[in-house]
Design a protein around this motif. Structure first.
Motif, PDB file in Angstrom:
ATOM      1  N   THR A  26       0.895  -1.199   0.017  1.00 40.75           N
ATOM      2  CA  THR A  26      -0.032   0.247   0.058  1.00 40.75           C
ATOM      3  C   THR A  26       0.897   1.008  -0.100  1.00 40.75           C
ATOM      4  OG1 THR A  26      -0.285   0.046   2.200  1.00 40.75           O
ATOM      5  CG2 THR A  26      -1.883  -1.064   0.976  1.00 40.75           C
ATOM      6  N   LEU A  52      -2.672  13.281  -4.827  1.00 34.51           N
ATOM      7  CA  LEU A  52      -2.904  12.424  -5.822  1.00 34.51           C
ATOM      8  C   LEU A  52      -1.524  12.304  -6.859  1.00 34.51           C
ATOM      9  CD1 LEU A  52      -6.793  12.919  -6.666  1.00 34.51           C
ATOM     10  CD2 LEU A  52      -5.486  10.767  -5.844  1.00 34.51           C
ATOM     11  N   SER A  53      -1.034  13.606  -6.870  1.00 28.57           N
ATOM     12  CA  SER A  53       0.049  13.718  -7.973  1.00 28.57           C
ATOM     13  C   SER A  53       1.308  12.849  -7.126  1.00 28.57           C
ATOM     14  CB  SER A  53       0.677  15.096  -8.052  1.00 28.57           C
ATOM     15  OG  SER A  53       1.049  15.814  -6.987  1.00 28.57           O
ATOM     16  N   CYS A  55       1.180  10.014  -5.336  1.00 30.89           N
ATOM     17  CA  CYS A  55       0.679   8.611  -5.666  1.00 30.89           C
ATOM     18  C   CYS A  55       1.092   8.358  -7.092  1.00 30.89           C
ATOM     19  CB  CYS A  55      -0.789   8.306  -5.503  1.00 30.89           C
ATOM     20  SG  CYS A  55      -1.207   8.435  -3.913  1.00 30.89           S
ATOM     21  N   HIS A  56       0.416   9.380  -8.102  1.00 29.75           N
ATOM     22  CA  HIS A  56       0.868   9.053  -9.424  1.00 29.75           C
ATOM     23  C   HIS A  56       2.438   8.850  -9.662  1.00 29.75           C
ATOM     24  CE1 HIS A  56       0.498   9.372 -13.702  1.00 29.75           C
ATOM     25  NE2 HIS A  56       1.528  10.338 -13.826  1.00 29.75           N
ATOM     26  N   GLY A  59       3.483   5.646  -9.060  1.00 28.56           N
ATOM     27  CA  GLY A  59       2.964   4.625 -10.009  1.00 28.56           C
ATOM     28  C   GLY A  59       1.863   4.013  -9.313  1.00 28.56           C
ATOM     29  N   ALA A  60       1.239   4.412  -8.274  1.00 21.57           N
ATOM     30  CA  ALA A  60       0.142   3.857  -7.543  1.00 21.57           C
ATOM     31  C   ALA A  60      -1.075   4.561  -8.235  1.00 21.57           C
ATOM     32  CB  ALA A  60       0.493   4.161  -5.697  1.00 21.57           C
ATOM     33  N   GLN A  61      -2.060   3.533  -7.929  1.00 23.48           N
ATOM     34  CA  GLN A  61      -3.328   3.782  -8.163  1.00 23.48           C
ATOM     35  C   GLN A  61      -4.368   3.933  -6.873  1.00 23.48           C
ATOM     36  OE1 GLN A  61      -5.598   1.105 -10.824  1.00 23.48           O
ATOM     37  NE2 GLN A  61      -7.476   1.705 -10.139  1.00 23.48           N
ATOM     38  N   PRO A  62      -4.777   5.434  -6.784  1.00 24.10           N
ATOM     39  CA  PRO A  62      -5.372   5.847  -5.610  1.00 24.10           C
ATOM     40  C   PRO A  62      -6.807   4.966  -5.305  1.00 24.10           C
ATOM     41  CG  PRO A  62      -5.093   7.645  -6.966  1.00 24.10           C
ATOM     42  CD  PRO A  62      -4.688   6.605  -7.964  1.00 24.10           C
ATOM     43  N   GLU A  63      -6.996   4.517  -4.281  1.00 26.08           N
ATOM     44  CA  GLU A  63      -8.120   3.820  -3.711  1.00 26.08           C
ATOM     45  C   GLU A  63      -8.935   4.330  -2.668  1.00 26.08           C
ATOM     46  OE1 GLU A  63      -7.581  -0.441  -3.186  1.00 26.08           O
ATOM     47  OE2 GLU A  63      -6.378  -0.503  -5.072  1.00 26.08           O
TER      48      GLU A  63
END
Length: 84
Positions: A26, A52-53, A55-56, A59-63
């Protein structure tokens, strides 16, 4: 307790945790902003975009998203209502 794969020892945009050995990881990020504009919706959008940037960049996808807000003591109750 999970294993910290990436944390304060090697700071990056986010922390990376592994809940179980060999299991999925995570990605977590926390940002704090003082209110630099009076529009709570615009401030929320700016804060969300910033997180969010991060996370981006990892290379992660926000959940899931969690918003933490600090309001000055003198703010009126309608501002609090706007945030709920």
């Amino acid at each position: 307790h999970g294993k910290m794969i990436l944390g304060l020892d090697s700071p990056d945009d986010c922390a990376v945790l592994e809940a179980e050995p060999g299991g999925p990881v995570t990605v977590h990020t926390v940002d704090y902003f003082r209110a630099f504009i009076s529009d709570p919706y615009a401030l929320g959008r700016i804060a969300a975009t910033h997180a969010l940037s991060d996370c981006h960049a990892m290379g992660a996808q926000p959940e899931v998203a969690l918003a933490l807000v600090t309001l000055p003591v003198a703010v009126d109750a309608s501002s609090e209502d706007d945030l709920v």
